[in-house]
Design an enzyme around this catalytic site. Structure first.
Site, PDB file in Angstrom:
ATOM      1  CB  ALA A  57      72.114  47.781  31.265  1.00 21.08           C
ATOM      2  CD  GLU A  59      79.328  47.707  30.644  1.00 20.15           C
ATOM      3  OE1 GLU A  59      79.777  48.456  29.756  1.00 20.15           O
ATOM      4  OE2 GLU A  59      78.358  48.020  31.368  1.00 20.15           O
ATOM      5  CB  ILE A  81      68.241  51.279  30.897  1.00 24.46           C
ATOM      6  CG1 ILE A  81      69.226  50.114  30.996  1.00 24.46           C
ATOM      7  CG2 ILE A  81      68.575  52.166  29.692  1.00 24.46           C
ATOM      8  CD1 ILE A  81      69.091  49.090  29.875  1.00 24.46           C
ATOM      9  CB  ILE A  82      66.496  56.274  33.644  1.00 26.12           C
ATOM     10  CG1 ILE A  82      66.331  55.391  34.894  1.00 26.12           C
ATOM     11  CG2 ILE A  82      65.483  57.422  33.640  1.00 26.12           C
ATOM     12  CD1 ILE A  82      66.578  56.096  36.210  1.00 26.12           C
ATOM     13  CG  HIS A  88      72.825  55.937  25.513  1.00 28.06           C
ATOM     14  ND1 HIS A  88      73.979  55.394  24.991  1.00 28.06           N
ATOM     15  CD2 HIS A  88      72.815  55.606  26.831  1.00 28.06           C
ATOM     16  CE1 HIS A  88      74.630  54.756  25.950  1.00 28.06           C
ATOM     17  NE2 HIS A  88      73.942  54.872  27.078  1.00 28.06           N
ATOM     18  CG  PHE A 113      65.269  40.763  31.890  1.00 24.30           C
ATOM     19  CD1 PHE A 113      66.381  40.901  31.081  1.00 24.30           C
ATOM     20  CD2 PHE A 113      64.357  41.801  31.951  1.00 24.30           C
ATOM     21  CE1 PHE A 113      66.582  42.052  30.343  1.00 24.30           C
ATOM     22  CE2 PHE A 113      64.540  42.957  31.214  1.00 24.30           C
ATOM     23  CZ  PHE A 113      65.651  43.087  30.402  1.00 24.30           C
ATOM     24  NE  ARG A 127      57.815  49.391  36.596  1.00 25.65           N
ATOM     25  CZ  ARG A 127      57.054  50.467  36.585  1.00 25.65           C
ATOM     26  NH1 ARG A 127      57.415  51.546  37.260  1.00 25.65           N
ATOM     27  NH2 ARG A 127      55.923  50.485  35.915  1.00 25.65           N
TER      28      ARG A 127
END
Length: 155
Positions: A57, A59, A81-82, A88, A113, A127
């Site tokens: 993500a 990049e 992104i988990i 972080h 997005f 999702r």
């Protein structure tokens, strides 16, 4: 609940619209499903699209900006992104979100997005647009990008 109040999706004609899908590769089952959803929407809409894969993500903004600067009408940014046990998650989520917002505003072109920011893998799977998922955020992000191009053209 996510998805409540969701607008109608699909059924648009994107003929002549050039889209670049920039997709991260972290959490491949989920990211590949997001990509499949975006491609399905763009194919149904007859968009001219190509796919560029990036590591993660972080990049997404720089590659999305390059795609828009070189002629794309819109970008669909996909990533996963988990949350983990360190800060972080917050840094990468903020960098991706803020960066993609800046790209859209700086270029004046839409960025769909499709970056999932979830507390755990199960939330992302729900999702991802997999057969057992309740939502298809890849399809939704592509649809939003195409509709934004059409809205800008109508102004």
């Amino acid at each position: 609940m996510s998805g409540t109040g969701q607008p109608q999706q699909g059924g648009v004609d994107a003929t002549g619209i050039r889209v670049v899908v920039v997709a991260g590769t972290w959490h491949s089952t989920i990211s590949d499903a997001l990509l499949a959803g975006a491609e399905r929407m763009l194919e149904q809409a007859n968009a001219d699209y190509r796919v560029v894969r990036v590591a993660g993500a972080f990049e997404l903004p720089v590659v999305s900006k390059a795609a828009l600067d070189t002629g794309a009408d819109a970008v669909v940014a996909l990533g996963v992104i988990i949350r983990g046990g360190t800060p972080h998650f917050e840094y990468i989520s903020a960098a991706a979100t803020d960066g993609l917002t800046r790209v859209a505003l700086d270029t004046g072109k839409p960025v769909g997005f499709g970056v999932l920011t979830t507390d755990d893998e199960q939330q992302a799977l729900v999702r991802a647009g997999l057969p057992e998922s309740r939502e298809d955020k890849g399809f939704e992000a592509a649809d939003a990008a195409v509709r934004a191009v059409l809205a800008l053209r109508a102004l």
